[in-house]
Design an enzyme around this catalytic site. Structure first.
Site, PDB file in Angstrom:
ATOM      1  N   HIS A  71      -3.428   2.412  -5.710  1.00 45.07           N
ATOM      2  CA  HIS A  71      -4.216   0.469  -5.271  1.00 45.07           C
ATOM      3  C   HIS A  71      -4.009  -0.171  -5.725  1.00 45.07           C
ATOM      4  O   HIS A  71      -4.154  -1.622  -5.712  1.00 45.07           O
ATOM      5  CB  HIS A  71      -5.351   1.442  -4.062  1.00 45.07           C
TER       6      HIS A  71
ATOM      7  N   TYR B 155      -5.667 -21.175  14.651  1.00 46.00           N
ATOM      8  CA  TYR B 155      -4.704 -22.309  14.464  1.00 46.00           C
ATOM      9  C   TYR B 155      -3.763 -22.259  13.175  1.00 46.00           C
ATOM     10  O   TYR B 155      -2.788 -22.742  13.495  1.00 46.00           O
ATOM     11  CB  TYR B 155      -5.698 -23.759  13.702  1.00 46.00           C
TER      12      TYR B 155
ATOM     13  N   ARG C 243       0.513  -1.480  -0.207  1.00 48.54           N
ATOM     14  CA  ARG C 243       0.119  -0.294  -0.297  1.00 48.54           C
ATOM     15  C   ARG C 243       0.527   1.142  -0.302  1.00 48.54           C
ATOM     16  O   ARG C 243       1.635   1.152   0.389  1.00 48.54           O
ATOM     17  CB  ARG C 243      -0.823  -0.032   1.202  1.00 48.54           C
TER      18      ARG C 243
ATOM     19  N   HIS D 217      -4.160  -9.838   3.916  1.00 46.59           N
ATOM     20  CA  HIS D 217      -4.777  -9.540   4.220  1.00 46.59           C
ATOM     21  C   HIS D 217      -5.226 -11.160   5.189  1.00 46.59           C
ATOM     22  O   HIS D 217      -4.678 -11.570   5.442  1.00 46.59           O
ATOM     23  CB  HIS D 217      -5.768  -9.978   2.823  1.00 46.59           C
TER      24      HIS D 217
ATOM     25  N   LYS E  79      -2.763  -1.952   7.606  1.00 41.55           N
ATOM     26  CA  LYS E  79      -4.408  -1.590   8.353  1.00 41.55           C
ATOM     27  C   LYS E  79      -4.321  -3.064   8.772  1.00 41.55           C
ATOM     28  O   LYS E  79      -6.053  -2.806   9.969  1.00 41.55           O
ATOM     29  CB  LYS E  79      -4.801  -2.131   6.262  1.00 41.55           C
TER      30      LYS E  79
ATOM     31  N   ARG F  73      -2.468  -3.366  -6.590  1.00 41.04           N
ATOM     32  CA  ARG F  73      -2.577  -4.795  -5.579  1.00 41.04           C
ATOM     33  C   ARG F  73      -3.919  -5.104  -6.336  1.00 41.04           C
ATOM     34  O   ARG F  73      -3.530  -6.929  -6.114  1.00 41.04           O
ATOM     35  CB  ARG F  73      -3.136  -4.191  -4.263  1.00 41.04           C
TER      36      ARG F  73
END
Length: 194
Positions: A134, A171, A49, A161, A76, A137
């Site tokens: 952006h 997990y 970003r 993300h 983020k 991406r």
């Protein structure tokens, strides 16, 4: 008697470049000797970003492990990721690295302040491209889905993300670093095909 159905606005997407055009575009950027172009190349190679790039410092780079550790306060997700750096990304850094350099990587050499958040967008505007920074991406993510066999989780992790539910996160504690390294190296090779 039933409540009215509200129209849901579709999500707003960032205008992006088709991945078939990325190689030629980056090749043109390499011809420009300015720091803003170097920053945009690095952003594209790392699928990062704008704020992550313009605030990047030399202390965050580990040339030995070819990685970049971004502080959580610039993310983020508020997590501190390690970003694998392809040989092409390392090359960009070496092109602008000054021995003993400290502070921002992509800075105005006269003031040593970080680049403006508009610096890379202005490159697109000068070319009359109706894209967003952006959006690169999205270019990367579309390429990963259509041109590689990488698992979706790896591609999403490359974009920093959060993947899956809280249960999955509880997990799955690794960061898929080596798988992401292979993906980013493949991305860099794809870009260099101009």
């Amino acid at each position: 008697l039933l409540p009215s159905i509200e129209k849901v606005a579709p999500p707003k997407h960032h205008a992006s470049m088709p991945y078939s055009d990325i190689s030629g575009f980056v090749s043109e950027l390499y011809e420009e000797p300015n720091i803003s172009s170097k920053a945009l190349i690095f952003l594209i190679l790392t699928a990062s970003r704008t704020n992550e790039i313009i605030k990047a410092t030399w202390q965050e780079i580990d040339f030995e492990t070819r990685s970049w550790k971004i502080p959580a306060n610039r993310m983020k997700s508020n997590k501190e990721p390690r970003v694998p750096l392809s040989p092409s990304a390392i090359k960009v850094l070496h092109e602008i690295w000054d021995k003993g350099a400290s502070g921002f990587i992509f800075c105005n050499k006269h003031t040593t302040k970080s680049l403006s958040n508009m610096a890379m967008l202005n490159i697109l505007r000068r070319r009359n491209l109706s894209l967003t920074v952006h959006g690169f991406r999205s270019t990367f993510r579309t390429w990963a889905a259509e041109k590689t066999t990488v698992q979706s989780d790896v591609a999403e992790a490359a974009l920093a993300h959060t993947v899956g539910s809280k249960v999955v996160a509880a997990y799955q504690r690794g960061d898929l670093f080596e798988k992401r390294r292979k993906l980013m190296d493949e991305w860099a090779k794809f870009i260099s095909q101009a």
